[in-house]
Design a protein around this motif. Structure first.
Motif, PDB file in Angstrom:
ATOM      1  N   SER A  35     -18.475 -16.173  12.567  1.00  0.00           N
ATOM      2  CA  SER A  35     -19.724 -15.577  12.098  1.00  0.00           C
ATOM      3  C   SER A  35     -20.009 -14.264  12.816  1.00  0.00           C
ATOM      4  O   SER A  35     -20.461 -13.295  12.202  1.00  0.00           O
ATOM      5  CB  SER A  35     -20.886 -16.551  12.303  1.00  0.00           C
ATOM      6  N   GLN A  88     -17.600 -11.683  11.484  1.00  0.00           N
ATOM      7  CA  GLN A  88     -17.973 -11.330  10.119  1.00  0.00           C
ATOM      8  C   GLN A  88     -19.225 -10.461  10.106  1.00  0.00           C
ATOM      9  O   GLN A  88     -19.336  -9.522   9.316  1.00  0.00           O
ATOM     10  CB  GLN A  88     -18.192 -12.593   9.273  1.00  0.00           C
ATOM     11  N   TYR A  96     -19.221  -6.818   8.392  1.00  0.00           N
ATOM     12  CA  TYR A  96     -20.081  -6.479   7.261  1.00  0.00           C
ATOM     13  C   TYR A  96     -20.954  -5.268   7.585  1.00  0.00           C
ATOM     14  O   TYR A  96     -21.215  -4.434   6.708  1.00  0.00           O
ATOM     15  CB  TYR A  96     -20.939  -7.677   6.880  1.00  0.00           C
ATOM     16  N   GLU A 147     -15.838 -12.846   2.320  1.00  0.00           N
ATOM     17  CA  GLU A 147     -15.988 -13.929   1.349  1.00  0.00           C
ATOM     18  C   GLU A 147     -15.374 -13.508   0.011  1.00  0.00           C
ATOM     19  O   GLU A 147     -15.413 -12.327  -0.368  1.00  0.00           O
ATOM     20  CB  GLU A 147     -17.464 -14.276   1.153  1.00  0.00           C
ATOM     21  N   GLU A 192     -16.197 -13.937  -3.134  1.00  0.00           N
ATOM     22  CA  GLU A 192     -17.070 -13.308  -4.127  1.00  0.00           C
ATOM     23  C   GLU A 192     -17.407 -11.873  -3.733  1.00  0.00           C
ATOM     24  O   GLU A 192     -17.537 -10.985  -4.587  1.00  0.00           O
ATOM     25  CB  GLU A 192     -18.361 -14.118  -4.286  1.00  0.00           C
ATOM     26  N   HIS A 193     -17.526 -11.618  -2.418  1.00  0.00           N
ATOM     27  CA  HIS A 193     -17.794 -10.263  -1.951  1.00  0.00           C
ATOM     28  C   HIS A 193     -16.567  -9.372  -2.153  1.00  0.00           C
ATOM     29  O   HIS A 193     -16.706  -8.196  -2.516  1.00  0.00           O
ATOM     30  CB  HIS A 193     -18.187 -10.284  -0.468  1.00  0.00           C
ATOM     31  N   SER A 240     -26.000  -9.151  -1.122  1.00  0.00           N
ATOM     32  CA  SER A 240     -25.134 -10.304  -0.816  1.00  0.00           C
ATOM     33  C   SER A 240     -24.682 -10.267   0.644  1.00  0.00           C
ATOM     34  O   SER A 240     -24.562 -11.302   1.279  1.00  0.00           O
ATOM     35  CB  SER A 240     -23.934 -10.312  -1.772  1.00  0.00           C
ATOM     36  N   PHE A 241     -24.439  -9.067   1.191  1.00  0.00           N
ATOM     37  CA  PHE A 241     -24.105  -8.932   2.598  1.00  0.00           C
ATOM     38  C   PHE A 241     -25.264  -9.430   3.469  1.00  0.00           C
ATOM     39  O   PHE A 241     -25.072 -10.135   4.453  1.00  0.00           O
ATOM     40  CB  PHE A 241     -23.800  -7.468   2.947  1.00  0.00           C
ATOM     41  N   ASN A 293     -27.630 -11.537   2.684  1.00  0.00           N
ATOM     42  CA  ASN A 293     -27.735 -12.995   2.596  1.00  0.00           C
ATOM     43  C   ASN A 293     -26.676 -13.695   3.438  1.00  0.00           C
ATOM     44  O   ASN A 293     -26.935 -14.729   4.067  1.00  0.00           O
ATOM     45  CB  ASN A 293     -27.613 -13.449   1.142  1.00  0.00           C
ATOM     46  N   GLN A 294     -25.463 -13.127   3.439  1.00  0.00           N
ATOM     47  CA  GLN A 294     -24.378 -13.717   4.213  1.00  0.00           C
ATOM     48  C   GLN A 294     -24.667 -13.638   5.711  1.00  0.00           C
ATOM     49  O   GLN A 294     -24.438 -14.602   6.465  1.00  0.00           O
ATOM     50  CB  GLN A 294     -23.067 -12.988   3.900  1.00  0.00           C
ATOM     51  N   ILE A 295     -25.185 -12.507   6.157  1.00  0.00           N
ATOM     52  CA  ILE A 295     -25.492 -12.340   7.575  1.00  0.00           C
ATOM     53  C   ILE A 295     -26.618 -13.278   8.019  1.00  0.00           C
ATOM     54  O   ILE A 295     -26.586 -13.855   9.108  1.00  0.00           O
ATOM     55  CB  ILE A 295     -25.867 -10.859   7.870  1.00  0.00           C
ATOM     56  N   GLY A 311     -27.188 -16.117   6.774  1.00  0.00           N
ATOM     57  CA  GLY A 311     -26.684 -17.494   6.730  1.00  0.00           C
ATOM     58  C   GLY A 311     -27.470 -18.344   5.779  1.00  0.00           C
ATOM     59  O   GLY A 311     -27.481 -19.552   5.856  1.00  0.00           O
TER      60      GLY A 311
END
Length: 209
Positions: A80, A83, A87, A135, A137-138, A202-203, A205-207, A209
């Motif tokens: 994490s 990543q 990102y 990811e 999808e990204h 989306s980045f 949201n990923q960060i 979590g």
């Protein structure tokens, strides 16, 4: 022998037999209780031993599971963190590429096109080099964005070529053709602008979590 003596003898026999019966019954009861207790103790001991074995077995499995979970947790945290850094860095690269595209849109200067093409290549390399941390999808959206940048570059090259032709050759190129090229570039720019904002969300949201 008189009748009274027979009665005494019979009474003595009954008394003797009755006493033995009482002793036998008492011994039977004691032996039954003893045997039952032994059987119950043996069962309890066996059951206790089995329970201890099961307890030890599952205790070992529990400890192994806890160790595996801690290891997985540690790996996830490291993943994490990496990543997160990726990102952030990748987003800066995307914004810089968009900035160059915006400059080309404002003014299709031929000298700027090669630098924009090189920036697209650097962006694609940054994506491919970090594939394992991106990811799926990204990654798909990023590749789509690169395609949009390529199309925009092609459109700008085409427009520059149209405008740079000698006057005698421009007569064969109508104003409508130039306008179609400009409109196509505009649609491409709108597409990558929208896609970039979608990737940014989306980045984020990923960060988070």
């Amino acid at each position: 022998m008189e009748f009274s003596e027979y009665l005494k003898l019979l009474g003595a026999i009954l008394t003797s037999v009755g006493g033995a019966t009482v002793v036998i019954i008492a011994l039977s009861k004691w032996f039954g209780d003893f045997l039952s207790k032994r059987l119950l103790d043996n069962y309890n001991n066996k059951h206790k031993t089995e329970l201890e074995g099961i307890k030890i077995k599952y205790q070992g499995e529990l400890e192994k599971t806890k160790t595996d979970l801690e290891k997985a947790k540690s790996q996830f945290i490291r993943y994490s963190e990496k990543q997160f850094d990726l990102y952030n860095d990748l987003w800066k690269v995307l914004l810089y590429t968009k900035h160059q595209a915006d400059e080309l849109w404002a003014s299709a200067i031929p000298e700027k096109i090669p630098a924009f093409g090189e920036q697209i290549k650097l962006t694609r390399d940054a994506i491919d080099d970090n594939l394992l941390l991106i990811e799926e999808e990204h990654y798909d959206k990023l590749i789509e964005l690169i395609t949009q940048f390529d199309q925009f570059q092609f459109g700008k090259i085409k427009l520059v070529e149209i405008r740079s032709k000698p006057l005698e050759e421009r007569e064969n190129i109508t104003t409508e053709q130039a306008k179609r090229t400009i409109n196509q570039n505009k649609r491409t720019k709108e597409n990558f602008d929208n896609l970039l904002m979608e990737i940014g969300q989306s980045f984020r949201n990923q960060i988070k979590g």
